[in-house]
Design an enzyme around this catalytic site. Structure first.
Site, mmCIF file in Angstrom:
data_model
loop_
_atom_site.group_PDB
_atom_site.id
_atom_site.type_symbol
_atom_site.label_atom_id
_atom_site.label_comp_id
_atom_site.label_asym_id
_atom_site.label_seq_id
_atom_site.Cartn_x
_atom_site.Cartn_y
_atom_site.Cartn_z
ATOM 1 N N HIS A 1 13.813 133.840 -51.884
ATOM 2 C CA HIS A 1 13.153 132.771 -52.640
ATOM 3 C C HIS A 1 13.656 132.849 -54.079
ATOM 4 O O HIS A 1 13.777 133.936 -54.634
ATOM 5 C CB HIS A 1 11.632 132.980 -52.593
ATOM 6 N N ARG B 1 9.269 123.579 -58.932
ATOM 7 C CA ARG B 1 10.576 122.928 -59.059
ATOM 8 C C ARG B 1 10.506 121.499 -58.541
ATOM 9 O O ARG B 1 11.110 120.596 -59.098
ATOM 10 C CB ARG B 1 11.651 123.725 -58.299
#
Ligand SMILES: Cc1cc2nc3c(=O)[nH]c(=O)nc-3n(C[C@H](O)[C@H](O)[C@H](O)COP(=O)(O)OP(=O)(O)OC[C@H]3O[C@@H](n4cnc5c(N)ncnc54)[C@H](O)[C@@H]3O)c2cc1C
Length: 575
Positions: free
Chosen positions: A238, A259
Site C-alpha cells: 500500500h 488520494r
C-alpha cells in the site's frame, strides 16, 4: 503435554469478515450444525477487517454495472485473475451488502435521499465504494460479532490454530490442532468441515499494515497440509503507510480515499512526482503509486523521515476533518496534523493476492477443507483494487457459509480418523524448543532479520540476484530457528508464540521468493528491475505450488483461463 479433544461439525479458523459471515450464513441455513470459531485475538477485536477504513466496492447505482466492476477488477489485476472468482465477487457483492444491512444490522453512510453513499477509490470507472465514514471495518465487525453472540455458535478466543489435521491418505482434512494461548495447552478440534479464514496479512516484511497478531499462519498451515496455492509472488504494498519512528504501529494506513479525494504526494525535494510515472497521477493503482514512491526513495529523493509525504491540507482543514476524522485522529496521536500539514509516509506491505486455489464455493484441493477471504488467491490477479479486499472477505465468507451448509446435505458429519500419530508428532514439533539446550537464539531478532531480508530483496522492487541471495538468507534463518530455545511458562508465552509465528513466516517467504523468481517479467504488484516490462507473450500464466518432498515449494504454471473476457478486452478497458 496432554491435550483436550473437542468435536464440531464446522470449524472456522479466524473471526474477521470472512469467518464471521461464513458462520452466520451456515448457521442460518441450518441451526442444528455445531459451529466453532477459533480466533487468535479477542472476540471481534482482531484481524484486518476491523481495521478497514475505506470501504467496499459494490455496484448499487443504475449508471454502474457488474460488467464495469468486473473489467476494473481484471484491469487492476493485470489480467491474471481467476475470472470465475472475480465475476462472483462483483455479482455477489450487491446482495451481500444489502443483506449486511437488512440481516445483520450494519449501517453504511447515506446520501441526502437515503440511498447508500459511494465514494471514489483508485482504479474505478464509477465511484462505488460503500463506507461508514472512515471506520467501515469497525461497523461491519461490531455488528456481525453481535450477531454471532446472539446465535448458538461457540467462540474460542486467544486460541491459535498451529496446524491442520488430515487423515491417513492426506487428502481429507479432519480438523486442526490449536494452542490455547491463555493456558498454554493444546486442543484438538475434530471437524467434519474446516474453513481457513485467518486473513493472509504479509507481516513477513519489516514495514507492514496488518495488525500484530497476524503472522501468515493460515497460508503456512495450508502449505504444510499439502493444499495447492497460487500466485504467491503477488504481494500488495500500500502506498501510504504512516512513518512513526520506533512504534509498533508504523506502517498503519492512511486510506486510499485520501488520494481519491485529491491528496497530493511530494518527494523529499518538495516536488510532486506522480506525473512522471502515470497519467492518473495520485489516483493510479496501488502498485504504481507504491513503486513510484519506492523509486523516488531509491533515487535519493526521500524526505528526512525516509519516505515521501502526503498532502491533504490543500483540500482545506474543514474538509479533511469532516471526511477523514479517523485518520486525522490517528495522525494527531503521533504528532502529525493531517488537516494542516504534509505527513511522512512510505509504501507498506498490505495484502496477499495469492493464497489457496479455490473455486467460487470456496472448495480447495483437499476434501472437507474450505478457504475464504485473504487466505485464498485468484480473485484479484496481480493487484487488488482498493475496496475489493473487504468486499472479497464479505462475499466469500457468505459463499463459504452457504457452501458449508450445503456440504452437510450430502456428506457425513463424522470426519475420517486423523492419521495415527499425527497429533503427537505435531505436539512434539511445537514443544521441541522448550527442551533445547545450548544458546538461546533471539527469536525476535531472527524475525526482524527475516522481515528486513524480505523488505530489501523480495519487496516492492525485486531482481533475480537479490532473490537468489534472499533464498540463502531464508535458509540460514530456517536453520537458526531450529536452535531457538524457548524458556518460561506455557501460558501467554511470547517467545513460544513468536517462534511459531517465525516458522510460519519462513514457510511463506519460501513460497513468495520461489514464485517471484519464476515470473520473469513485471506485472501488477510484482516488479522486477531485471525484467521491468510487462510481457504478455510469456506472462499470461498463473503460478501454482504445493509443498514438495524436499521441504520446498514445487511450482508449475498454467495459462490464464480467459473464460469471460479476453486479454484484448482487458487491455482495452478504460477506467
Ligand atoms: C489497515 C488496513 C486497512 C484496510 N482497508 C481496506 C479497505 O478500506 N478496503 C478493502 O477492501 N480492504 C482493506 N483492507 C484489507 C482487508 O481488511 C482484508 O483483506 C480483509 O479484512 C481480510 O479479511 P479476512 O476475514 O480474510 O481476515 P481478517 O479480517 O484479517 O481476520 C483474520 C482472523 O483470523 C485470526 N487468526 C489469525 N491467525 C490465526 C490462527 N493461527 N488461528 C486462529 N485465528 C487466527 C485473526 O485473529 C482474525 O480473527 C485493509 C487492511 C488493513 C490492514
Amino acid at each position: 503435554m496432554s491435550h483436550e479433544t473437542l468435536k464440531t461439525d464446522i470449524l472456522i479458523l479466524g473471526m474477521g469478515a470472512a469467518g464471521q459471515l461464513a458462520a452466520l450464513y451456515a448457521y442460518d441455513a441450518n441451526p442444528d450444525l455445531k459451529i466453532t470459531i477459533v480466533t487468535k485475538a479477542l472476540k471481534g477485536k482482531g484481524g484486518c477487517s476491523r481495521m478497514v477504513q475505506g470501504g467496499l466496492n459494490v455496484v448499487l447505482n443504475d449508471s454502474d454495472s457488474h460488467e464495469k466492476h468486473l473489467m476494473d477488477t481484471l484491469k487492476g489485476g493485470q489480467y491474471v485473475n481467476d475470472q470465475d472468482l472475480a465475476r462472483t465477487l462483483v455479482e455477489e457483492a450487491t446482495p451481500t451488502i444489502k443483506e449486511m444491512e437488512t440481516r445483520f444490522g450494519c449501517f453504511f453512510d447515506r446520501n441526502p435521499d437515503g440511498t447508500i453513499h459511494q465514494k471514489p477509490f483508485a482504479g474505478q470507472s464509477f465511484d462505488r465504494t460503500v463506507h461508514k465514514g472512515d471506520l467501515t471495518g469497525i461497523e461491519m465487525i461490531s455488528r456481525t460479532t453481535e450477531q454471532i453472540m446472539k446465535r448458538d455458535i461457540q467462540v474460542l478466543e486467544e486460541c491459535r490454530a498451529v496446524d491442520l489435521l488430515t487423515d491417513d491418505s492426506g487428502d481429507e482434512v479432519t480438523g486442526a490442532l490449536m494452542l490455547d494461548m491463555k493456558q498454554g495447552r493444546f486442543v484438538v478440534i475434530e471437524a467434519a468441515a474446516t474453513l481457513v479464514a485467518t486473513g493472509g496479512g504479509p507481516t513477513q516484511y519489516s514495514f507492514h499494515a496488518p495488525g500484530p497478531e497476524k503472522s501468515v499462519d493460515g497460508l503456512a498451515m495450508l502449505y504444510r497440509a499439502g493444499v495447492r496455492l497460487r500466485d504467491m509472488e503477488m504481494i500488495q504494498f500500500h502506498p501510504t503507510g504512516l512513518i512513526i519512528p520506533g512504534s509498533v504501529v508504523a506502517g498503519s494506513l492512511l486510506e486510499e480515499g485520501l488520494r481519491g479525494a485529491g491528496a497530493h504526494l511530494y518527494n523529499g525535494e518538495g516536488k510532486r512526482y506522480m506525473h512522471k510515472y502515470d497519467p492518473a497521477e495520485e489516483r493510479a493503482t496501488r502498485d504504481v503509486v507504491s513503486r513510484s514512491a519506492f523509486l523516488e526513495m531509491l533515487a535519493g529523493r526521500a524526505c528526512v523521515e525516509g519516505g515521501i509525504q502526503i498532502d491533504a491540507a490543500h483540500m482545506g482543514a474543514e474538509f479533511v476533518l469532516k471526511n477523514f476524522p479517523g485518520m486525522a485522529a490517528r495522525c494527531r496521536q503521533f504528532g502529525y496534523d493531517l488537516a494542516r500539514e504534509r505527513v511522512p509516509i512510505s509504501p507498506t506491505a498490505h495484502f496477499v493476492m495469492g493464497g489457496a486455489d479455490i473455486d467460487k464455493n470456496c472448495h480447495t484441493s483437499l476434501r472437507r477443507l474450505f478457504v475464504a477471504g485473504e487466505d485464498s488467491g485468484g480473485v484479484h490477479g496481480g493487484n487488488r483494487l482498493g475496496g475489493n479486499g473487504i468486499c472479497e472477505s464479505a462475499v466469500y465468507g457468505r459463499q463459504a457459509g452457504k457452501s458449508l451448509a450445503r456440504f452437510f446435505r450430502t456428506n457425513s458429519s463424522t470426519p475420517p480418523e486423523t492419521a495415527p500419530g499425527l497429533v503427537d508428532e505435531l505436539k512434539k514439533k511445537f514443544t521441541e524448543p522448550f527442551g533445547r539446550s545450548g544458546s538461546t537464539e533471539d527469536v525476535f531478532q531472527l524475525r526482524r532479520q527475516l522481515q528486513e531480508c524480505n523488505w530489501k530483496k523480495v519487496g516492492v522492487v525485486r531482481n533475480g540476484q537479490d532473490m537468489e541471495s534472499a533464498i540463502g538468507e531464508i535458509n540460514f534463518l530456517k536453520e537458526e530457528s531450529k536452535k531457538v530455545k524457548v524458556t518460561g511458562g506455557d501460558n501467554y508465552n511470547m517467545v513460544w508464540n513468536t517462534y511459531i509465528d517465525l516458522t510460519n513466516m519462513i514457510d511463506v517467504s519460501d513460497m513468495v521468493v520461489a514464485s517471484a523468481l519464476a515470473r520473469k517479467e513485471s506485472r501488477a504488484a510484482h516488479y522486477r528491475s531485471d525484467f521491468p516490462d510487462q510481457n504478455d507473450e510469456i506472462g499470461l500464466f498463473n503460478t501454482y505450488l504445493t509443498l514438495g518432498d524436499n521441504g520446498l515449494p514445487t511450482l508449475h504454471s498454467e495459462p490464464v483461463d480467459f473464460k469471460y473476457k479476453s486479454a484484448e478486452e482487458c487491455r482495452n478497458h478504460k477506467k
